[in-house]
Write an enzyme that holds these catalytic residues in place. Structure first.
Site, PDB file in Angstrom:
ATOM      1  N   ASN A 111       0.845  -1.184   0.000  1.00 23.83           N
ATOM      2  CA  ASN A 111       0.000   0.000   0.000  1.00 23.83           C
ATOM      3  C   ASN A 111       0.883   1.238   0.000  1.00 23.83           C
ATOM      4  O   ASN A 111       2.011   1.210   0.496  1.00 23.83           O
ATOM      5  CB  ASN A 111      -0.898   0.019   1.240  1.00 23.83           C
ATOM      6  CG  ASN A 111      -1.855   1.191   1.249  1.00 23.83           C
ATOM      7  OD1 ASN A 111      -2.494   1.478   0.240  1.00 23.83           O
ATOM      8  ND2 ASN A 111      -1.955   1.889   2.370  1.00 23.83           N
ATOM      9  N   HIS A 113       0.702   5.148   1.361  1.00 20.52           N
ATOM     10  CA  HIS A 113      -0.073   5.964   2.296  1.00 20.52           C
ATOM     11  C   HIS A 113       0.505   7.373   2.325  1.00 20.52           C
ATOM     12  O   HIS A 113       1.732   7.530   2.426  1.00 20.52           O
ATOM     13  CB  HIS A 113      -0.025   5.350   3.696  1.00 20.52           C
ATOM     14  CG  HIS A 113      -0.803   6.112   4.706  1.00 20.52           C
ATOM     15  ND1 HIS A 113      -2.179   6.106   4.745  1.00 20.52           N
ATOM     16  CD2 HIS A 113      -0.400   6.925   5.725  1.00 20.52           C
ATOM     17  CE1 HIS A 113      -2.585   6.879   5.730  1.00 20.52           C
ATOM     18  NE2 HIS A 113      -1.544   7.392   6.340  1.00 20.52           N
ATOM     19  N   SER A 140       4.510   6.987   2.169  1.00 18.06           N
ATOM     20  CA  SER A 140       5.188   5.760   2.570  1.00 18.06           C
ATOM     21  C   SER A 140       4.608   4.567   1.816  1.00 18.06           C
ATOM     22  O   SER A 140       3.392   4.434   1.693  1.00 18.06           O
ATOM     23  CB  SER A 140       5.008   5.498   4.074  1.00 18.06           C
ATOM     24  OG  SER A 140       5.436   6.596   4.854  1.00 18.06           O
ATOM     25  N   ASP A 149      -2.562   0.631   8.284  1.00 10.97           N
ATOM     26  CA  ASP A 149      -1.401   1.485   7.993  1.00 10.97           C
ATOM     27  C   ASP A 149      -0.253   1.254   8.976  1.00 10.97           C
ATOM     28  O   ASP A 149       0.542   2.154   9.235  1.00 10.97           O
ATOM     29  CB  ASP A 149      -1.797   2.968   8.011  1.00 10.97           C
ATOM     30  CG  ASP A 149      -2.830   3.309   6.949  1.00 10.97           C
ATOM     31  OD1 ASP A 149      -2.839   2.657   5.896  1.00 10.97           O
ATOM     32  OD2 ASP A 149      -3.632   4.230   7.182  1.00 10.97           O
TER      33      ASP A 149
END
Length: 231
Positions: A111, A113, A140, A149
């Site tokens: 992912n 973020h 990030s 997260d």
């Protein structure tokens, strides 16, 4: 015979700007992969139009069509697994994923973020950075784990917060760096230089003490620069 490029499945909910950046990196030869499918939870997601223009397979899985979250996530896993991807890439996929699904793809789901994790997990990060009076912001790329997260961070891009910045201005200035950071990080993963081991990020089989930084550690083609290496 040349090996088949690694397959990616990209999950989106909106415009898919990081999807577009990843596809551009593939077409430019900077990322040895192909996007096997684009999966969305929203039929109106603009990124689906980009996928269609580039001849990419698309899958639409609307949560409202399922009796509960568990059924939705089972359908999502079935769809993803049907494309046998090396990595599952969250690119603006605006759903919190359950533990069973995340564990199924542990070490293979990434992912991006918009914050310098571990600071500012969750939503509205640009506004929260300004409200906190911080002088630096960023993005990030991290491995996805069951906690939101909170997965081990692989790489970051940083921008200075300027006097008079608004949340929109900050987001606009950060986005081009996201578009460089995500493909560069994926390239390292596809070269097996970065992996998840025992709940931590490893670079070349060595624990990464701090995230790799765009412009300090990461080349724009996904290679590592000669110095730093973020260790």
């Amino acid at each position: 015979m040349a090996a088949e490029p690694a397959r990616l499945v990209v999950l989106i909910s909106g415009r898919g700007s990081n999807l577009q950046a990843i596809q551009a990196a593939i077409e430019a030869g900077r990322l040895p992969a192909r996007i096997a499918a684009v999966v969305s939870d929203r039929p109106q997601a603009a990124g689906l139009n980009h996928a269609a223009r580039h001849g990419l397979d698309t899958v639409m899985i609307e949560p409202a069509r399922f009796p509960d979250r568990s059924a939705f996530e089972r359908a999502l896993m079935t769809a993803i697994d049907g494309f046998d991807p090396r990595f599952i890439v969250l690119a603006g996929f605006m759903r919190v994923l359950g533990r069973e699904l995340v564990q199924h793809y542990l070490g293979r789901m990434l992912n991006i973020h918009p914050s310098l994790l571990p600071r500012h997990r969750g939503l509205h990060t640009h506004r929260r950075v300004l409200d906190a009076g911080e002088h630096e912001h960023g993005a990030s790329v991290h491995f996805v784990t069951p906690d939101l997260d909170a997965g081990p961070v692989i790489s970051q891009a940083r921008v200075a917060v300027r006097p008079g910045d608004t949340a929109d201005a900050l987001a606009e200035r950060l986005l081009p760096l996201e578009h460089l950071l995500y493909p560069a990080t994926l390239a390292l993963l596809l070269k097996h230089r970065v992996e998840l081991h025992h709940d931590s990020t490893h670079l070349d089989d060595t624990p990464l003490r701090q995230p790799l930084l765009l412009d300090r550690d990461l080349g724009r083609d996904g290679g590592l620069l000669d110095a730093g290496h973020g260790r």
